[in-house]
Design an enzyme around this catalytic site. Structure first.
Site: not given
Ligand code: F6R
Length: 593
Positions: A2, A75, A101-102, A470, A474, A477, A493, A588
């Site tokens: 948000c 969000w 927000n929150g 990783e 990617k 998501e 296994h 994000k």
């Molecule tokens: C995946 C992604 C998330 C963040 C996670 C931690 O592409 O971006 O998995 O890595 O939410 O976020 P931060 O690094 O901001 O604590």
């Protein structure tokens, strides 16, 4: 999660609020809204979906001149994505209009209390409960600041609030607890936002609100309160360097950010190496050396970067463990008596990590925090702090910052063990990455093929398994393909049961000592009809490998493999026609637990 924008005074509200929302949209993009007023006239505009859709609802030529406004991009946490749940929300008597927000943890009991008092609700959000609670308190005592203080005593949880009392629109009120909120000083106007970015072109003078603070601003004044007392404050200067959020000619942020990786690495070199020597705080290096254990706390992509650091430390005889922060917060594990905690977070606002802080500080453990935002909540609470200097990462899926986290961690441990030869290797790695960028078109056909599947394994061993984790995150998501990382030796296994012609694998090969075993495993997969797409390092490459990257020093190999996975994710998503930068259900920075 948000975003909030607000202002009072003389300014172009339409442009400030909508541009601000555009800049914060990556933080949450289910729905958005704007409220503007000049006391007599007002406008409330809401939209499900993007800020573009809201923009078309806010008239270009407003029929009145507003002097106060608030806006929000959401969000959803409490209540579905509906117009009634979209912010700004208002109290049932329409006196209070606010954005939040929150998350309010005790919202249900407050809501029930208010319903008993005859107050009705139009939506299901905890935010509407705040608006009604405030209005209810005002019906008993008509002083806004006192009512806000009283309201804060009742609320458990996190909140950044921008509040308009529609009975007196010459003030814009605010309150903060555990969610970021920043006040910006302007000329003939004052501003607020949940992040510096919307205000970056307007002012460099800010008040960084602390938990428990609240107050109000008029066009010329700002008043700050805490525990019922007005308190003094100083503006702090923040530079807007590295806050650029433009696409710079790229079609998508994800592509731009993948390709910014080399410049991010160059920035780390510039900031942490001088005349071929590391410039880290000597005290911090001593703490690392003396600590009996290094404990990394992170989430998602940042957690995956820490796994590489764990491998490096363990190989040097240091006890090191990485924990997912949301788990550690409730199940803390300490192996020795003098640990150093290293928190890694792109945003520096991740609630699951913030939840771990009391455990660290109550026990007086050493703490190093690494974030991409030196003004973030985690950065401000750090004992030692290192900045990632990567510039804003807008695309929801983290790309360039993963690479910066990895490199900064390697630099830090190289400063102690001095055996990674990183200073030389990094320059070579830049060529490896630039070579991938130059040949990205070769990745498209692999993506085109992978886009046809619903599931895949990502196989790797050793550091390649860290990269596989990783890559799987990617791919999941952003492309919505179910991808699962498997340590290649484990395939037989159990997981191999899933392999079929509809279930391919992507495999990374960077290490000589396991390359042969990896390829033997591929035969078992192929014998069951499963296709294997191999991403290998040049010296270990074989004919028919899908993509070959130049050789890296072993600890830097994850950078190249992950970059290929990032491009694959990008191209698969385009192929499937999904939103690259704003995948469904995500935001994000995850500021709620
Ligand atoms: C995946 C992604 C998330 C963040 C996670 C931690 O592409 O971006 O998995 O890595 O939410 O976020 P931060 O690094 O901001 O604590």
């Amino acid at each position: 999660m948000c975003g909030i924008v607000g202002a009072i005074g003389s300014l172009d509200f339409r442009s400030y609020l909508l541009n601000g929302l555009h800049k914060l949209e990556y933080r949450g993009y289910d729905s958005c809204g704007v409220y503007i007023s000049n006391g007599k006239n007002h406008g409330l505009y809401k939209s499900i979906g993007t800020v573009d859709s809201l923009e078309s609802k806010v008239p270009l030529n407003l029929s009145f001149n507003p002097h106060v406004g608030i806006a929000h991009t959401r969000w959803a946490t409490h209540g579905g994505v509906t117009l009634s749940n979209c912010h700004p929300v208002y109290s049932s008597d329409h006196r209070i209009m606010l954005v939040h927000n929150g998350v309010i943890e005790n919202f249900e009991s407050i809501r029930n209390f208010l319903i008993e008092k005859g107050i009705s609700f139009s939506g299901n959000t905890d935010s509407e409960v705040i608006a009604n609670l405030l209005s209810f308190i005002l019906s008993i005592d008509n002083s806004m600041t006192k009512a806000i203080e009283r309201m804060m005593q009742e609320l458990n949880g996190s909140y950044a609030l921008a509040i308009i009392d529609t009975y007196d629109t010459n003030k814009l009120y605010f309150a903060k607890n555990l969610s970021p909120l920043l006040i910006g000083k302007g000329e003939g106007a004052n501003y607020l936002a949940s992040d510096q970015i919307p205000m970056a072109d307007i002012t460099h003078e800010f008040i960084d609100l602390k938990d428990g603070q609240y107050g109000y601003m008029s066009k010329d004044d700002i008043h700050l309160f805490q525990n019922g007392e007005e308190i003094s404050f100083e503006f702090v200067s923040r530079s807007s360097e590295n806050l650029d959020v433009s696409l710079n000619g790229y079609e998508h942020y994800m592509l731009k950010e993948i390709e910014e990786t080399p410049s991010c690495i160059e920035r780390l070199i510039k900031n942490y190496i001088f005349r071929k020597k590391y410039t880290f705080d000597k005290k911090l290096l001593r703490v690392i050396e003396r600590s009996t254990e290094i404990i990394f706390l992170a989430c998602g992509t940042s957690y995956h970067a820490s796994l590489v650091a764990v491998d490096i430390l363990r190989a040097r005889g240091k006890i090191a463990n990485a924990y997912i922060a949301s788990e550690f917060a409730y199940h803390p594990v300490i192996m020795t008596d003098n640990p150093l905690f290293i928190i890694i977070s792109q945003s520096g606002e991740t609630a699951d990590i913030i939840k771990c802080l009391p455990f660290i500080t109550d026990n007086a453990y050493h703490l190093l925090t690494i974030t991409n935002n030196r003004y973030s909540s985690l950065a401000r609470k750090a004992e030692y702090y290192l900045n990632l200097y990567s510039g804003v990462e807008v695309s929801v899926a983290s790309t360039k910052v993963y690479q910066s986290e990895l490199v900064l961690l390697l630099m830090l441990f190289d400063a102690i063990y001095m055996d990674l030869n990183l200073i030389e290797s990094l320059n070579k790695e830049l060529l490896v990455l630039k070579d991938i960028i130059n040949r990205k078109e070769e990745i498209k056909p692999i993506a085109k093929e992978l886009a046809n599947y619903e599931h895949c394994f990502i196989l790797g061993r050793g550091l390649d398994y860290d990269s596989a984790l990783e890559a799987a995150l990617k791919i999941k998501e952003v492309t919505y393909i179910h991808a699962s990382a498997v340590q290649a030796g484990e395939l037989k296994h159990g997981p191999i049961a899933l392999v079929s012609q509809d279930f391919p694998s992507l495999a990374f090969i960077s290490e000589e000592k396991t390359a042969h075993q990896m390829r033997n495993g591929f035969q078992e997969v192929k014998a069951r009809g499963g296709k294997v797409f191999v991403i290998s390092s040049k010296s270990l490459a074989e004919e028919n490998d899908s993509f070959v990257v130049l050789d890296s020093t072993i600890y830097l190999a994850p950078m190249a493999k992950v970059m290929v996975a990032q491009y694959l994710t990008y191209f698969i998503t385009l192929e499937k026609g999904f939103n690259v930068d704003k995948p469904r259900n995500l935001a994000k920075s995850v500021t709620v637990e």
